[in-house]
Design an enzyme around this catalytic site. Structure first.
Site, PDB file in Angstrom:
ATOM      1  N   LYS A  45      14.460 -15.925   1.420  1.00 28.54           N
ATOM      2  CA  LYS A  45      15.127 -14.700   0.951  1.00 28.54           C
ATOM      3  C   LYS A  45      14.638 -13.492   1.749  1.00 28.54           C
ATOM      4  O   LYS A  45      13.587 -13.557   2.405  1.00 28.54           O
ATOM      5  CB  LYS A  45      14.846 -14.505  -0.543  1.00 28.54           C
ATOM      6  CG  LYS A  45      13.379 -14.346  -0.869  1.00 28.54           C
ATOM      7  CD  LYS A  45      13.123 -14.448  -2.380  1.00 28.54           C
ATOM      8  CE  LYS A  45      11.641 -14.331  -2.681  1.00 28.54           C
ATOM      9  NZ  LYS A  45      11.333 -14.618  -4.089  1.00 28.54           N
ATOM     10  N   TYR A 270       4.491  17.290   9.420  1.00 22.07           N
ATOM     11  CA  TYR A 270       5.037  18.081   8.322  1.00 22.07           C
ATOM     12  C   TYR A 270       3.966  18.293   7.271  1.00 22.07           C
ATOM     13  O   TYR A 270       3.121  17.428   7.063  1.00 22.07           O
ATOM     14  CB  TYR A 270       6.184  17.318   7.638  1.00 22.07           C
ATOM     15  CG  TYR A 270       7.369  17.021   8.518  1.00 22.07           C
ATOM     16  CD1 TYR A 270       8.133  18.048   9.074  1.00 22.07           C
ATOM     17  CD2 TYR A 270       7.759  15.709   8.756  1.00 22.07           C
ATOM     18  CE1 TYR A 270       9.243  17.760   9.853  1.00 22.07           C
ATOM     19  CE2 TYR A 270       8.876  15.411   9.525  1.00 22.07           C
ATOM     20  CZ  TYR A 270       9.606  16.441  10.080  1.00 22.07           C
ATOM     21  OH  TYR A 270      10.684  16.156  10.836  1.00 22.07           O
TER      22      TYR A 270
HETATM   23  C1  LIG Z   1      10.329 -15.568  -4.087  1.00 25.87           C
HETATM   24  C2  LIG Z   1      10.299 -16.778  -4.927  1.00 25.87           C
HETATM   25  C3  LIG Z   1       9.489 -17.877  -4.572  1.00 25.87           C
HETATM   26  C4  LIG Z   1       8.508 -17.853  -3.415  1.00 25.87           C
HETATM   27  O1  LIG Z   1       7.360 -17.143  -3.758  1.00 25.87           O
HETATM   28  P1  LIG Z   1       6.032 -17.142  -2.826  1.00 25.87           P
HETATM   29  O2  LIG Z   1       4.997 -16.608  -3.722  1.00 25.87           O
HETATM   30  O3  LIG Z   1       6.305 -16.263  -1.668  1.00 25.87           O
HETATM   31  O4  LIG Z   1       5.797 -18.554  -2.421  1.00 25.87           O
HETATM   32  C5  LIG Z   1       9.578 -19.021  -5.350  1.00 25.87           C
HETATM   33  N1  LIG Z   1      10.413 -19.082  -6.418  1.00 25.87           N
HETATM   34  C6  LIG Z   1      11.185 -18.041  -6.790  1.00 25.87           C
HETATM   35  C7  LIG Z   1      12.075 -18.182  -7.974  1.00 25.87           C
HETATM   36  C8  LIG Z   1      11.152 -16.862  -6.063  1.00 25.87           C
HETATM   37  O5  LIG Z   1      11.909 -15.815  -6.443  1.00 25.87           O
END
Ligand SMILES: *Cc1c(COP(=O)(O)O)cnc(C)c1O
Length: 391
Positions: A45, A270
């Site tokens: 993702k 700034y």
């Molecule tokens: C993002 C996510 C993961 C992966 O998490 P990590 O801690 O990066 O391994 C696994 N399961 C779900 C449902 C997620 O949203």
């Protein structure tokens, strides 16, 4: 019209290097500690936490990853365009109007209500397809999923009976707050599965652990684990010490664009948050908050130049910021600046930055913006350059 050939050329002095050998190494480390029958879903993702979903998927598929997982349907479709066969699961909620697009592209969907399962089955029937789903249970995170209980068992039984649905998996997600709470979540999950099994239904892929879950609780591995951070080599400090050696794959770099001396009393940037206490030598670097170098690091961050730390001074601007070079007299314009990752002489960990701005490692990685070219390395050679603005 642009007439340059941009292939393999980095068109900017701010970039990330992504070492695909590290991705492969981390994946192999996971394989080593997992039982033979436990599958791995790589969580890609948010553009693979900023690393580039397509390039990371390509390496993992070559190494026989079992599944890919993403948050939303558009992320799944991006991957499907490049990879026809690999199972891709959407872990988020997919609104009804998009379900048919998911089914027609062979995307595995997460479902957690009877209403949606029924709609999906009807629709798949009309398309002459079978919708592959994983049912999500909310065992305590209170985010997404069916709340466990006798009613949920009935719902799952009814979903499994639908004609055009293939319930390939059932899963939940740990809160990872305390050991006790995680164990309660796991027990709630397994009790639900036992109930379903007692009623004669076996769902093949049961999964609950993410990266930290896998390392903390080997007994939770079940049929699959969902790994994000572990694959990218960025995880909780100290958690895996002595057990596993992970290699962070991403290094964020920029260059010095100007060096000037200023007098005592002059300010930098700034808002007069930095007023020179004495004469000093300041460097401007070509990275700002819109690249993903958080504004919250103003006055807190440190970069590495020629193996020495230089503090960020003044507020970080959208496209640039300034560093104090008074203690690095050898620094010159065009010098490489390490923002985070593994350097020649010194490392800056993502966790160090996360701590300074009170966020987590995943946010630091995933906000590296599309303006930052991705330079892919293998065998210490550049094998690909991706610039989202130019490709
Ligand atoms: C993002 C996510 C993961 C992966 O998490 P990590 O801690 O990066 O391994 C696994 N399961 C779900 C449902 C997620 O949203």
């Amino acid at each position: 019209m642009i007439q340059e050939d941009f292939k393999m050329i980095r068109m900017r002095n701010t970039w990330v290097e992504i070492d695909l050998d590290c991705i492969e190494h981390n994946f192999c480390e996971a394989r080593k500690i997992l039982p033979k029958n436990t599958k791995i879903a790589a969580v890609l993702k948010a553009n693979a936490y900023g690393h580039g979903a397509i390039q990371i998927a390509r390496v993992l598929i070559k190494n026989k990853i079992d599944q890919l997982a993403v948050a939303c349907l558009s992320e799944a479709l991006e991957l499907r365009r490049h990879f026809a066969e690999i199972p891709i699961i959407v872990m988020g909620y997919t609104p009804d109007e998009y379900l048919s697009i998911g089914v027609r592209n062979g995307i595995t969907l997460t479902v957690f209500s009877m209403e949606q399962a029924r709609k999906l089955s009807d629709m798949a029937g009309r398309l002459n397809e079978k919708a592959v789903i994983h049912i999500k249970l909310d065992t305590g995170l209170n985010r997404l999923g069916l709340k466990p209980g006798p009613k949920a068992v009935d719902t799952i039984m009814n979903i499994c009976r639908l004609n055009n649905i293939n319930v390939e998996g059932i899963y939940s997600h740990l809160a990872l707050t305390t050991l006790e709470a995680d164990q309660v979540q796991f027990k709630v999950f397994m009790d639900m599965i036992d109930e379903i099994e007692a009623r004669g239904v076996h769902i093949p892929i049961r999964h609950i652990s993410d990266s930290n879950g896998m390392v903390l609780y080997p007994s939770f591995d079940l049929d699959m684990v969902r790994l994000g951070g572990f694959i990218f080599g960025v995880t909780t400090d100290g958690l895996y010490k002595d057990v596993i050696s992970l290699k962070p794959a991403m290094t964020f770099k920029t260059q010095i664009t100007r060096i000037e001396k200023i007098k005592k009393g002059e300010w930098v940037g700034y808002d007069p948050v930095f007023v020179a206490p004495d004469k000093c030598r300041i460097g401007t670097i070509a990275v700002g908050y819109s690249d993903g170098y958080m504004r919250g690091l103003s006055g807190k961050g440190e970069v590495s130049i020629r193996g020495k730390r230089a503090p960020i001074i003044g507020t970080i601007c959208m496209d640039q910021c300034m560093v104090n070079l008074t203690n690095i007299p050898e620094a010159q314009v065009n010098d490489e600046v390490l923002l985070f990752g593994v350097g020649q002489q010194q490392n800056i960990s993502v966790n160090e930055l996360a701590k300074k701005v009170q966020t987590n490692r995943n946010e630091i990685l995933s906000i590296v913006s599309r303006r930052v070219p991705r330079v892919y390395m293998a065998d210490s050679q550049i094998i690909d350059v991706v610039d989202y603005l130019l490709d």
